[in-house]
Design a protein around this motif. Structure first.
Motif, PDB file in Angstrom:
ATOM      1  N   ILE A  54      44.070  34.292  43.982  1.00  0.00           N
ATOM      2  CA  ILE A  54      43.615  32.901  43.889  1.00  0.00           C
ATOM      3  C   ILE A  54      42.245  32.741  44.536  1.00  0.00           C
ATOM      4  N   TRP A  55      42.024  33.405  45.668  1.00  0.00           N
ATOM      5  CA  TRP A  55      40.724  33.314  46.338  1.00  0.00           C
ATOM      6  C   TRP A  55      39.611  33.795  45.417  1.00  0.00           C
ATOM      7  N   GLN A  56      39.792  34.959  44.830  1.00  0.00           N
ATOM      8  CA  GLN A  56      38.763  35.506  43.954  1.00  0.00           C
ATOM      9  C   GLN A  56      38.611  34.655  42.693  1.00  0.00           C
TER      10      GLN A  56
ATOM     11  N   LEU B  19      37.602  39.901  53.311  1.00  0.00           N
ATOM     12  CA  LEU B  19      38.041  40.278  54.655  1.00  0.00           C
ATOM     13  C   LEU B  19      38.205  39.039  55.526  1.00  0.00           C
ATOM     14  N   LEU B  20      37.236  38.146  55.484  1.00  0.00           N
ATOM     15  CA  LEU B  20      37.326  36.919  56.286  1.00  0.00           C
ATOM     16  C   LEU B  20      38.490  36.037  55.832  1.00  0.00           C
ATOM     17  N   ALA B  21      38.669  35.909  54.518  1.00  0.00           N
ATOM     18  CA  ALA B  21      39.792  35.113  53.999  1.00  0.00           C
ATOM     19  C   ALA B  21      41.124  35.750  54.406  1.00  0.00           C
TER      20      ALA B  21
ATOM     21  N   ALA C  14      42.400  40.125  45.814  1.00  0.00           N
ATOM     22  CA  ALA C  14      41.046  39.759  45.386  1.00  0.00           C
ATOM     23  C   ALA C  14      40.405  40.891  44.591  1.00  0.00           C
ATOM     24  N   ALA C  15      40.606  42.129  45.031  1.00  0.00           N
ATOM     25  CA  ALA C  15      40.028  43.274  44.310  1.00  0.00           C
ATOM     26  C   ALA C  15      40.641  43.393  42.909  1.00  0.00           C
TER      27      ALA C  15
END
Length: 166
Positions: free
Chosen positions: A95-97, A109-111, A152-153
């Motif tokens: 979802i972040w990506q 990394l921060l997320a 994310a990757a």
């Protein structure tokens, strides 16, 4: 009943944030809030499930009303729950990506760290305030972060292959 107050309060917060984004037509962000709610359901309720068979072999400390594991990667702590902590945060990474397609590994990394630290800090605070009864574990921070990065990757690979996912 008092031990459910943190989860109920956070559920109301996630509902308000989701409704706000719905009214502002930011539908992609609603998935983020729903993912946060799901993670909170798994970590901030007074229902603890132990999937490890060697819990007694993990060095723990009693701090502020809860059990803490501050030494990472003890052999007994790398059990099924270790791997499931990675799996449970992979969707948040996806979802972040999806929401931030221009971001790369530093932001992942921060997320991931923010996700893991938020979940474990919440468990520590709620152990202290209402006796939640959850373990505060450095391994969970590491595994939650790893899950976000993997998710994310994977989403980045899908976005590169299918341009419509951006």
């Amino acid at each position: 009943m008092v031990r459910w107050i943190p989860f109920i309060g956070v559920s109301l917060l996630w509902a308000i944030l989701s409704l706000r984004d719905w009214h502002q037509r930011r539908y992609r962000r609603i998935w983020w809030w729903l993912g946060c709610w799901g993670l909170n359901a798994l970590t901030w309720t007074p229902v603890a499930i132990t999937l490890g068979s060697s819990v007694g072999q993990i060095q723990t400390f009693w701090i502020a009303g809860g059990t803490w594991v501050i030494w990472p990667l003890q052999p007994a702590s790398v059990d099924l729950s270790f791997w499931l902590n990675i799996v449970m945060t992979i969707p948040q990474g996806v979802i972040w990506q999806y929401n931030h397609s221009q971001h790369r590994w530093r932001q992942w990394l921060l997320a991931g760290l923010a996700t893991g630290l938020t979940l474990e800090s919440g468990q520590a605070i709620f152990n202290w305030l209402v006796g939640l009864g959850r373990w505060v574990d450095i391994n969970d921070v590491l595994t939650n972060c790893t899950g976000v990065i993997i998710g994310a990757a994977c989403m980045l690979l899908l976005q590169r292959h299918y341009q419509v996912l951006k």
